[in-house]
Design an enzyme around this catalytic site. Structure first.
Site, PDB file in Angstrom:
ATOM      1  N   ASP A   1       0.966  -1.140  -0.009  1.00 49.67           N
ATOM      2  CA  ASP A   1       0.030   0.035   0.115  1.00 49.67           C
ATOM      3  C   ASP A   1       0.932   1.254   0.032  1.00 49.67           C
ATOM      4  OD1 ASP A   1       0.604  -0.838   2.464  1.00 49.67           O
ATOM      5  OD2 ASP A   1      -0.525   0.519   3.567  1.00 49.67           O
ATOM      6  N   GLU A   2       0.305   2.253  -0.511  1.00 58.26           N
ATOM      7  CA  GLU A   2       0.891   3.696  -0.445  1.00 58.26           C
ATOM      8  C   GLU A   2       2.352   3.926  -0.856  1.00 58.26           C
ATOM      9  OE1 GLU A   2      -2.153   5.582   2.977  1.00 58.26           O
ATOM     10  OE2 GLU A   2      -0.215   4.597   3.789  1.00 58.26           O
TER      11      GLU A   2
END
Length: 890
Positions: free
Chosen positions: A540-541
């Protein structure tokens, strides 16, 4: 008499110490003085600063949003004029401007900032206060936005925590938020006060015990009650659980003992067997249960079915009451095969004992997947043989600006490693946890987050690199190095770290590191008797937030006030200037720099496959640039879906299932436990996805028909939204609740945020209720306009569940020593009478007429005299040992 030589030597030493150590002594004196004499106060002044003359856009605030606040430093002693000091503190909001010329505030890394005096600093006046007005990004709506353990440093001195900030009672630091609780002027959420709570709870009535007879949590697929009751006498129960392994039998026996039920061969017989004829055609965990006056019989289709059948018997037995169970017939099977809890131990560590208590409760409520988040920017939490720096450096936080002995403080952990900002699970700890989970039919899914959120690993491996290079071992030093020294990319992560937050996906050494980690953790699972079947990649991210949609370039032709204005020419995507990554792009190995996270996910899937693991899991954005699930080396890829529904997640979820991914619903706006229970600044939690997730909202969540939720809930600002699924939807694989621990610093805080919401998640993961309707493509839902959901059935179902929790289940949590959140009562005064209610009927409501000096039990409407003002209300646990916070009834 001392000799002349000795005297001369002592004099020389004294002179040397005076020369070398006087500044250190003076520095420690100023640190000690400031830490004892200063008192910090943080006050939110204006959360809508852009509406009141502040040019948030020009200051670079994301989406043109900023807030005004003040930091007040009160000196409780003599004046302090020394300038050789710095105050370090954590701020989850970037500070865009400082409006006191005596001070400057510098951002270091992550949330760590420091206040220093400028040349214009005069003094901390004796018994006086200096105020530092600041402009911060976004808004601050909760006390928990301000983090504890601010500390003072000076040249050559040991840092010390400012005394009043060394606390988890944030009201000691933060002024009341007051009217600043709204995110925007158009925020339509309802502030939870005793009065508004009373209205929210008004439709939920307390049910008689007879109405709860035979109720099991989570609710079975089918059950039929008969008239007989069976009393478990002093002989207790006789467990005859054929085909169930010894470890799981021991778990169940211990649960009976905790309820005060003896285990004897003269007791009420509970008999279980596996029906092998149906085992291949039945959902794992399914069972039939028949409780008659003579005995209880469980027919299951696997071992977990036996376990869950006995858990249903245990669910019927009340805590600390006469042990009576009803005659009942049950047919049951789980709704989802993935019924999970994700626990983040990277941001703040959690003790092994807290993890084991969580596994106990997961088992009791038939949750079966423990997603174990073991690493993040702020901490590495598992011992890896051969890589000691991961735990010696990467698991520790302290004030070391070189970060060779530890990570810099984050998230209010302060300068010392004596709290849960630091910590890790030893190899033996982890094996014990996996064994513990296995005995409870819970699969442990380890997550080592990458390529983003990897700062703890990167800093640790840089410490290893430096150590081995100093020893002249260059080849070994580079074996597991995670950064490309040519990479000068200017990037900023979601948590405000720089490029050292991103493991470089283009290096062979990164792949060797992944292989090493999987090898060691897989071996731990083998020794625990639960081989890894799913590896969680994270993913993620992996982005630069300054290249997001909330910002615009300073040279843009058509600038708008609702975006932050920055010089984007200085911003890079992660790894953009890494020569190793540029080579992959030039070779055509990867299409573009932005595709690197998904490229790395595919590469890691090959490593996973080589370890005999054929199932990979990831956060959805970690695989977004892969063509579909078949792009990976493993046979199955599961994604944790975490788009907020009102931002389009009600429809985008279908994209993943249509690409062949298994979908675990993990939406922040319904099943994030790090969000507040209610809209109230006293409630802890982040709120970027929603202002609240309480038990009722979670219970009302429809995880297998996401558009339906637009008819029963609102967006984060309390506004209705419409939702329509425009694609084919093949259904969810599971449901998972997440507890991210940025501002959850203790085990007690963890349990406050987990419980009793966990019970509502377990209900929705196991049982599909009648008010949940099937997905229909192109059907639109909107609260107040469509009426597909049977609200009468939903209210009846919630009333039943809330009463079971309030009257029965919380007593079991008391017995287990769980520090669950007690809901605050609703209350109002009407025609001179105090009226009160509570979200979970069965809990005791108390009130005080003398400002908390004495408390009375509320039983019914109570007359109040005109002289009695500032009436307080609170709730008390069923065991009488704990109370909620109290509030004034206006």
């Amino acid at each position: 008499m001392k000799s002349f030589k000795t005297t001369l030597l002592n004099a020389s030493i004294t002179a040397l110490l005076t020369t070398l150590g006087s500044s250190a002594f003076a520095s420690q004196t100023i640190v000690d003085t400031l830490s004892q004499q200063l008192k910090v106060n943080y006050k939110v002044v204006d959360n809508h600063a852009a509406n009141h003359g502040i040019d948030c856009s020009n200051l670079g605030g994301d989406w043109g949003a900023c807030n005004k606040a003040t930091i007040s430093l009160t000196n409780k002693g003599p004046a302090i004029q020394d300038k050789d000091w710095a105050i370090y503190f954590s701020s989850i909001r970037m500070i865009l401007a400082v409006e006191n010329e005596q001070f400057k505030i510098t951002h270091l890394t992550g949330d760590l900032h420091k206040i220093e005096p400028t040349d214009k600093f005069r003094a901390f006046p004796a018994n006086g206060t200096i105020t530092i007005p600041i402009i911060g990004e976004y808004w601050q709506l909760s006390e928990t936005d301000v983090l504890p353990r601010w500390y003072v440093t000076s040249t050559n001195a040991k840092p010390k925590i400012i005394k009043n900030t060394d606390t988890e009672t944030l009201a000691n630091i933060v002024s009341p938020i007051g009217e600043q609780w709204r995110r925007t002027p158009d925020d339509h959420n309802i502030l939870m006060t005793p009065q508004s709570r009373f209205e929210r709870n008004a439709d939920v009535k307390k049910l008689d015990a007879s109405a709860l007879r035979g109720q099991i949590i989570p609710t079975p697929t089918k059950f039929t009650l008969a008239n007989a009751n069976i009393t478990l006498d002093n002989n207790g129960v006789d467990l005859q659980l054929n085909n169930l392994n010894t470890a799981s039998q021991s778990v169940l026996k211990e649960q009976f003992k905790k309820l005060g039920i003896p285990l004897t061969n003269k007791g009420y017989k509970i008999e279980a067997n596996i029906n092998t004829n149906k085992a291949n055609n039945t959902v794992p965990g399914a069972y039939q249960l028949n409780i008659t006056p003579k005995k209880a019989t469980i027919i299951a289709y696997d071992e977990s079915g036996i376990f869950y059948g006995v858990e249903s018997v245990l669910s019927l037995i009340p805590a600390k009451q006469k042990p009576v169970i009803p005659e009942v017939s049950v047919e049951d099977a789980p709704r989802f095969q993935y019924r999970g809890i994700m626990l983040d131990t990277g941001r703040n560590f959690k003790s092994k004992q807290a993890v084991l208590r969580l596994l106990d409760q997961m088992a009791a409520y038939k949750l079966n997947k423990f997603h174990f988040h073991l690493s993040d920017d702020e901490g590495w939490r598992i011992e890896i043989p051969g890589l000691p720096e991961l735990t010696e450096v990467g698991s520790q936080r302290c004030h070391d600006l070189t970060e060779q002995s530890c990570l810099l403080p984050q998230l209010g952990s302060g300068p010392n490693n004596d709290n849960l900002g630091s910590g890790y699970f030893s190899r033996d700890d982890y094996i014990e946890i996996v064994k513990y989970a296995k005995a409870r039919f819970i699969e442990v899914i380890p997550e080592i987050d990458m390529p983003a959120h990897a700062r703890a690993a990167i800093v640790a491996m840089e410490a290893r690199y430096n150590r081995l290079m100093a020893e002249g071992k260059e080849q070994q030093a580079n074996e597991f190095r995670l950064v490309d020294p040519t990479d000068t990319s200017n990037t900023t992560t979601v948590q405000f770290y720089d490029r050292k937050s991103y493991l470089n996906p283009c290096l062979d050494s990164s792949k060797r590191f992944v292989d090493k980690i999987i090898t060691e953790i897989a071996q731990m699972h083998q020794e625990a008797g639960q081989p890894i079947s799913v590896w969680h990649f994270g993913g993620d991210e992996a982005k630069n937030i300054h290249l997001g949609n909330g910002y615009q370039d300073i040279n843009a032709a058509d600038k708008v006030t609702w975006k932050g204005t920055i010089d984007q020419s200085k911003e890079d995507h992660p790894w953009a200037k890494s020569q190793a990554c540029q080579t992959l792009v030039k070779q055509g190995t990867v299409k573009d720099i932005e595709y690197l996270p998904s490229y790395f996910a595919i590469e890691v899937s090959k490593i996973i496959k080589n370890h005999g693991i054929n199932h990979m899991q990831a956060w959805q954005d970690g695989v977004k640039h892969a063509e579909n699930a078949k792009s990976f080396a493993v046979d199955k890829v599961t994604v944790n879906f975490w788009d907020a529904l009102y931002w389009g997640g009600y429809d985008s979820a279908s994209e993943w299932t249509n690409k062949g991914y298994q979908m675990v619903i993990s939406n922040p706006d319904y099943v994030y436990f790090d969000f507040p229970y209610e809209v109230n600044p006293k409630e802890s939690g982040y709120y970027w996805g929603t202002r609240f997730n309480d038990e009722r909202k979670i219970f009302s969540f429809a995880p297998n028909n996401l558009p339906q939720n637009a008819e029963t809930s609102t967006d984060r600002d309390g506004n209705v939204f419409s939702a329509k699924g425009t694609m084919n939807w093949s259904g969810s694989y599971g449901l998972s609740a997440q507890l991210w621990n940025e501002i959850v610093r203790t085990d007690n805080q963890m349990e406050y945020m987990m419980y009793p919401r966990l019970l509502a998640v377990a209900e929705r993961a196991w049982h599909q209720s009648e008010w949940e309707i099937p997905y229909v493509k192109n059907r639109e839902f909107k609260q107040g306009e469509t009426h597909y959901v049977d609200q009468t059935k939903l209210l009846s179902d919630w009333t039943r569940f809330a009463n079971i929790v309030g009257q029965r289940e919380l007593a079991k949590l008391d017995l287990a020593g769980i520090d669950y959140r007690l809901p605050l009562p609703g209350a109002k005064i009407v025609a001179g009478k105090l009226m009160a209610n509570i979200a979970l009927p069965g809990l005791t409501i108390e009130y005080s007429l003398n400002n908390g000096k004495t408390w009375l039990t509320y039983k019914e409407e109570t007359a109040i005299t005109k002289k009695q003002t500032n009436i307080l209300v609170r709730s008390r646990s069923l065991d009488g040992k704990r109370t909620s916070r109290s509030e004034i009834v206006q």
